[in-house]
Design an enzyme around this catalytic site. Sequence first.
Site, PDB file in Angstrom:
ATOM      1  N   ALA A  14      98.078  59.520  37.319  1.00 45.18           N
ATOM      2  CA  ALA A  14      98.193  58.908  36.046  1.00 45.18           C
ATOM      3  C   ALA A  14      97.410  59.437  34.779  1.00 45.18           C
ATOM      4  O   ALA A  14      97.185  59.356  33.539  1.00 45.18           O
ATOM      5  CB  ALA A  14      97.860  57.372  36.094  1.00 45.18           C
ATOM      6  N   ARG A  99      72.914  65.011  37.373  1.00 42.46           N
ATOM      7  CA  ARG A  99      73.738  65.776  38.426  1.00 42.46           C
ATOM      8  C   ARG A  99      73.911  65.106  39.584  1.00 42.46           C
ATOM      9  O   ARG A  99      75.066  65.025  40.253  1.00 42.46           O
ATOM     10  CB  ARG A  99      73.544  67.244  38.544  1.00 42.46           C
ATOM     11  CG  ARG A  99      74.369  67.994  38.715  1.00 42.46           C
ATOM     12  CD  ARG A  99      73.856  69.340  38.860  1.00 42.46           C
ATOM     13  NE  ARG A  99      72.901  69.703  40.109  1.00 42.46           N
ATOM     14  CZ  ARG A  99      72.805  70.636  40.712  1.00 42.46           C
ATOM     15  NH1 ARG A  99      73.589  71.480  40.774  1.00 42.46           N
ATOM     16  NH2 ARG A  99      71.580  70.508  41.786  1.00 42.46           N
ATOM     17  N   GLN A 113      88.543  60.561  50.923  1.00 42.01           N
ATOM     18  CA  GLN A 113      89.670  61.014  50.875  1.00 42.01           C
ATOM     19  C   GLN A 113      89.977  62.220  51.907  1.00 42.01           C
ATOM     20  O   GLN A 113      90.831  62.333  52.546  1.00 42.01           O
ATOM     21  CB  GLN A 113      90.026  61.748  49.525  1.00 42.01           C
ATOM     22  CG  GLN A 113      90.391  60.570  48.345  1.00 42.01           C
ATOM     23  CD  GLN A 113      90.658  61.156  47.159  1.00 42.01           C
ATOM     24  OE1 GLN A 113      90.737  62.494  46.794  1.00 42.01           O
ATOM     25  NE2 GLN A 113      90.991  60.256  46.218  1.00 42.01           N
ATOM     26  N   VAL A 130      91.029  70.289  42.515  1.00 42.96           N
ATOM     27  CA  VAL A 130      91.144  70.255  41.073  1.00 42.96           C
ATOM     28  C   VAL A 130      89.824  69.735  40.274  1.00 42.96           C
ATOM     29  O   VAL A 130      89.178  70.235  39.389  1.00 42.96           O
ATOM     30  CB  VAL A 130      92.529  70.279  40.450  1.00 42.96           C
ATOM     31  CG1 VAL A 130      92.298  70.652  38.718  1.00 42.96           C
ATOM     32  CG2 VAL A 130      93.341  70.942  40.981  1.00 42.96           C
ATOM     33  N   ASP A 160      90.389  79.868  35.673  1.00 43.35           N
ATOM     34  CA  ASP A 160      89.510  81.038  34.950  1.00 43.35           C
ATOM     35  C   ASP A 160      90.137  82.265  35.125  1.00 43.35           C
ATOM     36  O   ASP A 160      89.976  83.098  34.420  1.00 43.35           O
ATOM     37  CB  ASP A 160      88.045  80.823  35.660  1.00 43.35           C
ATOM     38  CG  ASP A 160      87.806  79.361  36.123  1.00 43.35           C
ATOM     39  OD1 ASP A 160      87.402  78.764  34.967  1.00 43.35           O
ATOM     40  OD2 ASP A 160      87.694  78.905  37.107  1.00 43.35           O
ATOM     41  N   ARG A 163      92.651  82.698  32.587  1.00 42.92           N
ATOM     42  CA  ARG A 163      91.986  82.821  31.068  1.00 42.92           C
ATOM     43  C   ARG A 163      91.340  84.213  30.922  1.00 42.92           C
ATOM     44  O   ARG A 163      91.472  84.896  29.865  1.00 42.92           O
ATOM     45  CB  ARG A 163      90.720  81.931  31.068  1.00 42.92           C
ATOM     46  CG  ARG A 163      91.124  80.499  31.016  1.00 42.92           C
ATOM     47  CD  ARG A 163      89.907  79.432  31.358  1.00 42.92           C
ATOM     48  NE  ARG A 163      90.310  77.991  30.581  1.00 42.92           N
ATOM     49  CZ  ARG A 163      89.706  77.121  31.225  1.00 42.92           C
ATOM     50  NH1 ARG A 163      88.660  77.111  31.914  1.00 42.92           N
ATOM     51  NH2 ARG A 163      90.006  75.854  30.695  1.00 42.92           N
ATOM     52  N   HIS A 188      83.333  77.282  39.968  1.00 40.39           N
ATOM     53  CA  HIS A 188      84.316  76.948  38.884  1.00 40.39           C
ATOM     54  C   HIS A 188      83.263  76.238  37.771  1.00 40.39           C
ATOM     55  O   HIS A 188      83.133  74.904  37.639  1.00 40.39           O
ATOM     56  CB  HIS A 188      85.511  76.014  38.986  1.00 40.39           C
ATOM     57  CG  HIS A 188      86.114  75.581  37.967  1.00 40.39           C
ATOM     58  ND1 HIS A 188      86.788  76.269  36.760  1.00 40.39           N
ATOM     59  CD2 HIS A 188      86.089  74.086  37.329  1.00 40.39           C
ATOM     60  CE1 HIS A 188      87.126  75.643  35.915  1.00 40.39           C
ATOM     61  NE2 HIS A 188      86.678  74.434  36.171  1.00 40.39           N
TER      62      HIS A 188
HETATM   63  P1  NAD Z   1      91.851  62.112  33.573  1.00 34.62           P
HETATM   64  O1  NAD Z   1      90.686  61.267  33.376  1.00 34.62           O
HETATM   65  O2  NAD Z   1      92.918  61.975  32.566  1.00 34.62           O
HETATM   66  O3  NAD Z   1      92.486  61.748  34.809  1.00 34.62           O
HETATM   67  C1  NAD Z   1      91.693  61.421  36.038  1.00 34.62           C
HETATM   68  C2  NAD Z   1      92.608  60.304  36.863  1.00 34.62           C
HETATM   69  O4  NAD Z   1      91.918  60.383  38.144  1.00 34.62           O
HETATM   70  C3  NAD Z   1      92.665  58.796  36.325  1.00 34.62           C
HETATM   71  O5  NAD Z   1      93.938  58.434  36.106  1.00 34.62           O
HETATM   72  C4  NAD Z   1      91.585  58.272  37.180  1.00 34.62           C
HETATM   73  O6  NAD Z   1      92.071  56.871  37.318  1.00 34.62           O
HETATM   74  C5  NAD Z   1      92.112  58.936  38.550  1.00 34.62           C
HETATM   75  N1  NAD Z   1      91.154  58.614  39.704  1.00 34.62           N
HETATM   76  C6  NAD Z   1      89.605  58.617  39.473  1.00 34.62           C
HETATM   77  N2  NAD Z   1      89.260  58.249  40.579  1.00 34.62           N
HETATM   78  C7  NAD Z   1      90.084  58.366  41.585  1.00 34.62           C
HETATM   79  C8  NAD Z   1      90.502  58.157  42.993  1.00 34.62           C
HETATM   80  N3  NAD Z   1      89.306  57.826  43.694  1.00 34.62           N
HETATM   81  N4  NAD Z   1      91.667  58.322  43.591  1.00 34.62           N
HETATM   82  C9  NAD Z   1      92.801  58.612  42.759  1.00 34.62           C
HETATM   83  N5  NAD Z   1      92.586  58.659  41.446  1.00 34.62           N
HETATM   84  C10 NAD Z   1      91.351  58.550  40.777  1.00 34.62           C
HETATM   85  O7  NAD Z   1      91.337  63.684  33.957  1.00 34.62           O
HETATM   86  P2  NAD Z   1      92.005  64.989  34.056  1.00 34.62           P
HETATM   87  O8  NAD Z   1      92.091  65.648  32.595  1.00 34.62           O
HETATM   88  O9  NAD Z   1      93.344  64.792  34.594  1.00 34.62           O
HETATM   89  O10 NAD Z   1      91.167  65.881  34.855  1.00 34.62           O
HETATM   90  C11 NAD Z   1      91.166  65.623  36.277  1.00 34.62           C
HETATM   91  C12 NAD Z   1      89.849  66.258  36.826  1.00 34.62           C
HETATM   92  O11 NAD Z   1      90.245  67.728  36.878  1.00 34.62           O
HETATM   93  C13 NAD Z   1      88.541  66.243  36.119  1.00 34.62           C
HETATM   94  O12 NAD Z   1      87.649  66.395  37.074  1.00 34.62           O
HETATM   95  C14 NAD Z   1      88.345  67.733  35.440  1.00 34.62           C
HETATM   96  O13 NAD Z   1      87.221  68.070  35.032  1.00 34.62           O
HETATM   97  C15 NAD Z   1      88.995  68.603  36.361  1.00 34.62           C
HETATM   98  N6  NAD Z   1      89.441  69.822  35.734  1.00 34.62           N
HETATM   99  C16 NAD Z   1      89.425  71.097  36.579  1.00 34.62           C
HETATM  100  C17 NAD Z   1      89.876  71.921  36.009  1.00 34.62           C
HETATM  101  C18 NAD Z   1      89.672  73.342  37.003  1.00 34.62           C
HETATM  102  O14 NAD Z   1      89.856  74.288  36.822  1.00 34.62           O
HETATM  103  N7  NAD Z   1      88.946  73.331  38.351  1.00 34.62           N
HETATM  104  C19 NAD Z   1      90.378  72.292  34.965  1.00 34.62           C
HETATM  105  C20 NAD Z   1      90.507  71.166  34.168  1.00 34.62           C
HETATM  106  C21 NAD Z   1      90.041  69.986  34.650  1.00 34.62           C
HETATM  107  C1  LMR Z   2      88.302  73.523  32.346  1.00 36.14           C
HETATM  108  O1  LMR Z   2      87.605  74.513  33.126  1.00 36.14           O
HETATM  109  O2  LMR Z   2      89.062  73.457  31.841  1.00 36.14           O
HETATM  110  C2  LMR Z   2      87.560  72.377  32.819  1.00 36.14           C
HETATM  111  O3  LMR Z   2      86.931  72.253  34.473  1.00 36.14           O
HETATM  112  C3  LMR Z   2      86.436  71.733  32.142  1.00 36.14           C
HETATM  113  C4  LMR Z   2      85.850  70.318  32.689  1.00 36.14           C
HETATM  114  O4  LMR Z   2      84.793  70.108  32.510  1.00 36.14           O
HETATM  115  O5  LMR Z   2      86.729  69.345  32.703  1.00 36.14           O
END
Ligand code: NAD
Ligand code: LMR
Length: 325
Positions: A14, A99, A113, A130, A160, A163, A188
């Site tokens: 969601a 941290r 999980q 992710v 990355d 990008r 990352h």
């Molecule tokens: P968001 O806050 O919009 O959505 C996260 C969702 O995860 C929420 O709906 C929340 O209810 C759900 N959630 C939390 N705990 C959970 C659990 N135990 N089981 C199932 N669902 C759970 O966040 P987003 O923008 O969708 O980003 C998600 C993650 O991805 C963040 O950690 C963000 O930092 C990361 N991210 C990683 C990268 C990458 O390149 N690796 C890039 C962008 C974002």
């Molecule tokens: C990104 O690279 O866009 C994200 O991992 C940044 C973040 O901290 O959610």
Amino acid sequence: MAQTPVKVTVTGAAGQIGYALLFRIASGQLLGADVPVTLSLLEIPQAVKAAEGTAMELDDCAFPLLRGIEVTDDPNTAFNGVNVALLVGARPRSKGMERGDLLQANGGIFGPQGKAINDNAADDVRVLVVGNPANTNALIAQQNAPDVPAERFTAMTRLDHNRALSQLAAKLQVPVAEIKKMTIWGNHSATQYPDLFHAEVGGKVAAELVDETWLRDTFIPTVAKRGAAIIEARGASSAASAANAAIDHVFDWVNGTDWTSAAIPSDGSYGVPEGLISSFPVASRGGRWEIVQGLEIDAFSREKIDATVAELEEERSAVRELGLI
Ligand code: NAD
Ligand code: LMR
């Protein structure tokens, strides 16, 4: 004979990335235009209703490849028979959070999980993490899934990588498709190392086509800090581009590629300690990632790789001390 649908589970369904991801999976972009899928949307109880709303919208698209949707807050249900698990949901860092607290909170998500994947997934399960800190969350999940081959746990550095392609293409005024052999090394995070010494443009080494100051003082920090720049501009972390990168990662893993970047368990290549989930130059053959071998690493690259790998080692030590792995 009708093809058995591939079960794809998305956690954090969601959330922002979930919303940008699910419709693309259902339309066939994750696995291929001829591969039917079922979707399992895993959320925390408070967000199940919102995920059900997304499921209603998925229904309303009448995607020919989408053969079923379930929405659940139970990891054992979500990962039952899963073939592709996209672990997106994570605990974001909140104000004043140290941290160690962040790692602890995410351990509480990725540990259970990982266990649920261990106990319920299909034999061919592939996992892409992710949710941040992605590399170490992937390690936590992997270490809680001892019956699943370790190599099936990966973390996303494809955003990355993309990008880096885009920044270099803009600098050289060339189409992205002309750039080959781009590599992201390490974590990352802001310590990642986008490497232009092995990237090629029109058969020439990319690092030789740009000046050293731009490479060092503009290109590397722009790519490494792009996530923070997006948060600053949008007021929320990247979502559509992250979903796009997740699609690229899984599509290439399943369908093959000669060269991209992915965080996969190290086998000790390039001096990266065995077991760390670190980004490498990788190829995918026969549905398995392989680290591209035989690259010469000069002193500049060595220092950058060592710095990002040291951060991964620190994260591994921290989650060990917390008893999460
Ligand atoms: P968001 O806050 O919009 O959505 C996260 C969702 O995860 C929420 O709906 C929340 O209810 C759900 N959630 C939390 N705990 C959970 C659990 N135990 N089981 C199932 N669902 C759970 O966040 P987003 O923008 O969708 O980003 C998600 C993650 O991805 C963040 O950690 C963000 O930092 C990361 N991210 C990683 C990268 C990458 O390149 N690796 C890039 C962008 C974002
Ligand atoms: C990104 O690279 O866009 C994200 O991992 C940044 C973040 O901290 O959610």
